[in-house]
Motif scaffolding. Structure first.
Motif, mmCIF file in Angstrom:
data_model
loop_
_atom_site.group_PDB
_atom_site.id
_atom_site.type_symbol
_atom_site.label_atom_id
_atom_site.label_comp_id
_atom_site.label_asym_id
_atom_site.label_seq_id
_atom_site.Cartn_x
_atom_site.Cartn_y
_atom_site.Cartn_z
ATOM 1 N N MET A 1 -0.670 -11.478 3.210
ATOM 2 C CA MET A 1 0.265 -12.159 2.325
ATOM 3 C C MET A 1 1.507 -11.295 2.088
ATOM 4 S SD MET A 1 -0.738 -13.996 -1.249
ATOM 5 C CE MET A 1 -0.084 -12.789 -2.392
ATOM 6 N N ALA A 2 2.659 -11.943 2.108
ATOM 7 C CA ALA A 2 3.901 -11.179 1.951
ATOM 8 C C ALA A 2 4.034 -10.629 0.527
ATOM 9 C CB ALA A 2 5.093 -12.065 2.272
ATOM 10 N N VAL A 3 4.622 -9.450 0.449
ATOM 11 C CA VAL A 3 4.845 -8.811 -0.857
ATOM 12 C C VAL A 3 6.328 -8.862 -1.205
ATOM 13 C CG1 VAL A 3 2.848 -7.292 -0.617
ATOM 14 C CG2 VAL A 3 5.098 -6.531 0.203
ATOM 15 N N LYS A 4 6.647 -8.575 -2.461
ATOM 16 C CA LYS A 4 8.029 -8.689 -2.907
ATOM 17 C C LYS A 4 8.939 -7.588 -2.345
ATOM 18 C CE LYS A 4 9.672 -9.946 -6.892
ATOM 19 N NZ LYS A 4 10.434 -11.122 -6.431
ATOM 20 N N GLY A 5 8.400 -6.410 -2.164
ATOM 21 C CA GLY A 5 9.234 -5.322 -1.643
ATOM 22 C C GLY A 5 10.107 -4.664 -2.698
ATOM 23 N N THR A 6 9.879 -5.027 -3.958
ATOM 24 C CA THR A 6 10.609 -4.378 -5.055
ATOM 25 C C THR A 6 9.587 -3.974 -6.116
ATOM 26 O OG1 THR A 6 10.928 -6.492 -6.156
ATOM 27 C CG2 THR A 6 12.720 -5.738 -4.740
ATOM 28 N N GLY A 7 10.106 -3.345 -7.175
ATOM 29 C CA GLY A 7 9.215 -3.028 -8.287
ATOM 30 C C GLY A 7 8.486 -1.728 -8.095
ATOM 31 N N PRO A 8 7.584 -1.433 -9.015
ATOM 32 C CA PRO A 8 6.905 -0.140 -8.954
ATOM 33 C C PRO A 8 5.994 -0.040 -7.733
ATOM 34 C CG PRO A 8 5.961 -1.520 -10.689
ATOM 35 C CD PRO A 8 7.145 -2.266 -10.140
ATOM 36 N N TYR A 9 5.855 1.181 -7.245
ATOM 37 C CA TYR A 9 4.985 1.461 -6.096
ATOM 38 C C TYR A 9 3.533 1.301 -6.518
ATOM 39 C CZ TYR A 9 2.953 4.011 -2.183
ATOM 40 O OH TYR A 9 2.224 4.364 -1.090
ATOM 41 N N ASN A 10 2.782 0.584 -5.698
ATOM 42 C CA ASN A 10 1.351 0.391 -5.975
ATOM 43 C C ASN A 10 0.532 1.402 -5.169
ATOM 44 O OD1 ASN A 10 -1.273 -0.359 -6.214
ATOM 45 N ND2 ASN A 10 -1.019 -2.437 -5.426
ATOM 46 N N ILE B 1 11.659 -1.754 14.087
ATOM 47 C CA ILE B 1 12.028 -2.679 13.001
ATOM 48 C C ILE B 1 11.338 -2.280 11.697
ATOM 49 C CG2 ILE B 1 12.373 -4.653 14.538
ATOM 50 C CD1 ILE B 1 9.685 -5.726 13.163
ATOM 51 N N THR B 2 11.862 -2.820 10.608
ATOM 52 C CA THR B 2 11.161 -2.726 9.339
ATOM 53 C C THR B 2 11.240 -4.083 8.648
ATOM 54 O OG1 THR B 2 10.927 -1.494 7.273
ATOM 55 C CG2 THR B 2 13.170 -1.875 8.024
ATOM 56 N N ASN B 3 10.189 -4.476 8.000
ATOM 57 C CA ASN B 3 10.172 -5.677 7.181
ATOM 58 C C ASN B 3 10.307 -5.265 5.725
ATOM 59 O OD1 ASN B 3 9.670 -7.585 9.298
ATOM 60 N ND2 ASN B 3 7.551 -6.868 9.363
ATOM 61 N N ALA B 4 11.046 -6.048 4.949
ATOM 62 C CA ALA B 4 11.220 -5.745 3.524
ATOM 63 C C ALA B 4 11.223 -7.044 2.730
ATOM 64 C CB ALA B 4 12.508 -4.967 3.291
ATOM 65 N N GLN C 1 6.875 -8.883 4.884
ATOM 66 C CA GLN C 1 6.279 -7.559 4.633
ATOM 67 C C GLN C 1 4.925 -7.735 3.942
ATOM 68 O OE1 GLN C 1 8.500 -5.024 1.918
ATOM 69 N NE2 GLN C 1 7.177 -3.245 2.299
ATOM 70 N N GLU C 2 3.916 -7.080 4.526
ATOM 71 C CA GLU C 2 2.560 -7.211 3.968
ATOM 72 C C GLU C 2 2.116 -5.977 3.199
ATOM 73 O OE1 GLU C 2 0.018 -8.200 7.217
ATOM 74 O OE2 GLU C 2 0.690 -10.296 7.277
ATOM 75 N N VAL C 3 2.589 -4.827 3.654
ATOM 76 C CA VAL C 3 2.149 -3.574 3.022
ATOM 77 C C VAL C 3 3.336 -2.974 2.256
ATOM 78 C CG1 VAL C 3 1.188 -1.270 3.385
ATOM 79 C CG2 VAL C 3 0.470 -3.174 4.863
#
Ligand code: AMP
Length: 124
Positions: A1-10, A95-98, A104-106
């Motif tokens: 599942m795609a993640v937001k790519g912002t916010g605090p690091y998990n 490439i990079t996904n964001a 972006q999944e991870v």
């Protein structure tokens, strides 16, 4: 599942677990700045993930927050890995996904190095 790519690091994301040694990886390269390992579900004959050792969520987070040494460190590592894997002659893609629109999944910034075969036309 795609993640937001912002916010605090998990710190519970899968790459954080790999960096801590909680789960294994097929290591390709490591230095003080980066760890590189084989993608668990490769999209090409060569599919290596190159990640900074420090916690950054995305490309923007990395370029805003990382030191000049870290930024040059990951780029130089990607180039060295591509060269060491013999991809210079035949070609490759980095490439990079964001964020959600990219899929972006991870949520730990990473570069994908793809090659070893003719790649589908960009975007892949
Ligand atoms: P992205 O969609 O850009 O976030 O890419 C995440 C990548 O991580 C995908 O290509 C996955 O196949 C890969 N991946 C997920 N879990 C693992 C793992 N445990 N070891 C290696 N690669 C993984």
């Amino acid at each position: 599942m795609a993640v937001k790519g912002t916010g605090p690091y998990n710190p519970e994301n899968i790459f954080a677990k790999i960096l801590r040694g909680d789960i294994p990886c097929k290591k390709v390269f490591e230095n003080e700045w980066v760890l590189a390992f084989q993608d668990i579900a490769p999209k090409a004959a060569v599919h290596v993930l190159i990640i900074p050792k420090k916690p950054y969520v995305s490309f923007i987070d990395f370029t805003k927050s990382a030191s000049e040494d870290e930024i040059s460190g990951i780029m130089k590592a990607a180039g060295k890995i591509a060269s060491d894997l013999g991809l210079d002659e035949t070609g490759y893609r980095v490439i990079t996904n964001a964020g959600e629109n990219s899929g972006q999944e991870v949520p730990h910034f990473h570069l994908h190095l793809l090659g070893g075969q003719p790649l589908p036309p960009f975007p892949v």
